[in-house]
Design an enzyme around this catalytic site. Sequence first.
Site, PDB file in Angstrom:
ATOM      1  N   ASP A 134     -53.464 -31.852 -11.730  1.00 20.44           N
ATOM      2  CA  ASP A 134     -53.548 -32.654 -12.953  1.00 20.44           C
ATOM      3  C   ASP A 134     -54.288 -31.849 -14.005  1.00 20.44           C
ATOM      4  O   ASP A 134     -55.328 -31.255 -13.702  1.00 20.44           O
ATOM      5  CB  ASP A 134     -54.333 -33.945 -12.662  1.00 20.44           C
ATOM      6  CG  ASP A 134     -53.813 -35.141 -13.442  1.00 20.44           C
ATOM      7  OD1 ASP A 134     -53.229 -34.935 -14.512  1.00 20.44           O
ATOM      8  OD2 ASP A 134     -54.001 -36.284 -12.975  1.00 20.44           O
ATOM      9  N   HIS A 151     -51.770 -30.062 -22.516  1.00 17.72           N
ATOM     10  CA  HIS A 151     -52.427 -31.155 -21.796  1.00 17.72           C
ATOM     11  C   HIS A 151     -52.306 -31.028 -20.279  1.00 17.72           C
ATOM     12  O   HIS A 151     -52.961 -31.750 -19.543  1.00 17.72           O
ATOM     13  CB  HIS A 151     -51.846 -32.500 -22.256  1.00 17.72           C
ATOM     14  CG  HIS A 151     -52.245 -32.866 -23.641  1.00 17.72           C
ATOM     15  ND1 HIS A 151     -53.260 -33.750 -23.918  1.00 17.72           N
ATOM     16  CD2 HIS A 151     -51.798 -32.432 -24.844  1.00 17.72           C
ATOM     17  CE1 HIS A 151     -53.410 -33.866 -25.228  1.00 17.72           C
ATOM     18  NE2 HIS A 151     -52.526 -33.075 -25.819  1.00 17.72           N
TER      19      HIS A 151
END
Length: 467
Positions: free
Chosen positions: A366, A158
């Site tokens: 991110d 992720h």
Amino acid sequence: MSRLIVISNRVSAPTSEGGTGAQGGLAVALAAALREYRGLWFGWSGEKTDEFTGHIDFQRAYGVTTATIDLEEQDVDEYYNGYANRTLWPLFHYRIDLAEYDRSFGSGYERVNERFADTVAPLIEPDDLVWVHDYHLIPLGAQLRERGLRNRMGFFLHIPWPPSRLMVSLPAHERLVLSLLAYDVIGFQTEEWLESFKHYVERELGGHCDADGWVHVGNRSVHAAAYPIGIDFKEFSEAVQSDGARAAYERMKKSADGRRTIIGVDRLDYSKGLEERFLGYRRFLEEHEECLGKLFLLQIAPPSRGEVHTYEIIREHLDELSGRINGEFAEVDWVPIRYVNQGYPREDLAGFYRAAEIALITPLRDGMNLVAKEYVAAQDPEDPGVLILSRFAGAALQLKDAVLVNPYSKEEISDAIHQALQMPREERIRRWRSMMDVVEKEDVVAWRQAFVGALKGATPQAARAAG
Ligand code: ADQ
């Protein structure tokens, strides 16, 4: 039909049939997949026990079976607070200055992955598909193989994959990456992280990557690809239309009292670039005196990982910085930053997003960033807001019509706020439509279908075929 076994650090049992209440889109999407495949979701309960027993707590809620184990205090310290959050998280977000390399963390990480493998292996049937999530559980696939499992196994990361030059700063990095090759499919959020992974494989492991997405190292072949995660569009659109969202929208509009709202929503984490964001916003206030009193920044940032010291420090810094900026610019009837340290139900968030003319989402790094996609999904099609997004978020590769900024640059953040405030309605609508198209089509359902599809279709590894 094969069952699907999802394994992640934490498990989030569904709290309703389709919708979510306070749950995130990922939990909902995985629950939907588990219902479809009659599967099982395995992970840590979040609870500590004096001595690890391997006892599994099974629960069934809304068609989904969850199986959780408790961990010892030392496990939590070394595996979760240690290796996962003080070693891998900073390193994978390019912060080797914050990464701590402590041998006990590494051994705790191995131990807990073995504990996961020992307890989950007996629950897995030969035809099951196994889907492991995130950096906490990289070696789990290899450990399951050691216990004789020949199932199709996939791993999804992720968070970003760091450039090779940073990755090699991790002691025993080869061992960690080699363990990934036990999976049949490895998924990344973006092509960028995938490229970094392939670079590492070729340069450090002497492997080679072919044009069809196969990575070959020795006698192992693994399919590696980018599967950008999306939001649960249907669920979030319903949240936007809910009474709760409408009430939250009214509350925000009333309290804004005609001022424009810039919103930021992030877990309180150094990767989210909050300090740099506040400084960029301060630069804007300095450069645009005419705007003082006419807008404010609503930053919602619930604390996370309270047991890790770095997180205490960032919290102190932000408290101090927001206080300083408010002290510098506030008037008796206006404060420039509303800084809120709490979480909100999704319906409230949806209403807040819709009420904000601008979203300022500027992580330094991110994996994806779902807040950016939620903001887009929450907008009024007739009068949408402007998304200012860091070019270093995975989402920037999909949301190309956001106003993209370098989150380290105060000037760029300041200019972007100015540009967003001036942007004509037609341009806002044009940009929003193109982003909404991506958010709607490439949602979390498409993501899991693509990943599970690849997992079903991946040819078994040469290594296993040979064995
Ligand atoms: P996170 O780092 O947690 O996830 P993000 O993708 O933005 O980051 O997801 C955060 C989720 O938490 C969003 O759904 C958001 O609405 C919710 N949230 C944040 N603040 C909240 C608040 N105050 N109240 C309520 N909800 C709040 C990791 C990676 C990301 C990747 C996701 C999914 O770091 O890059 O996008 O996993 O793969």
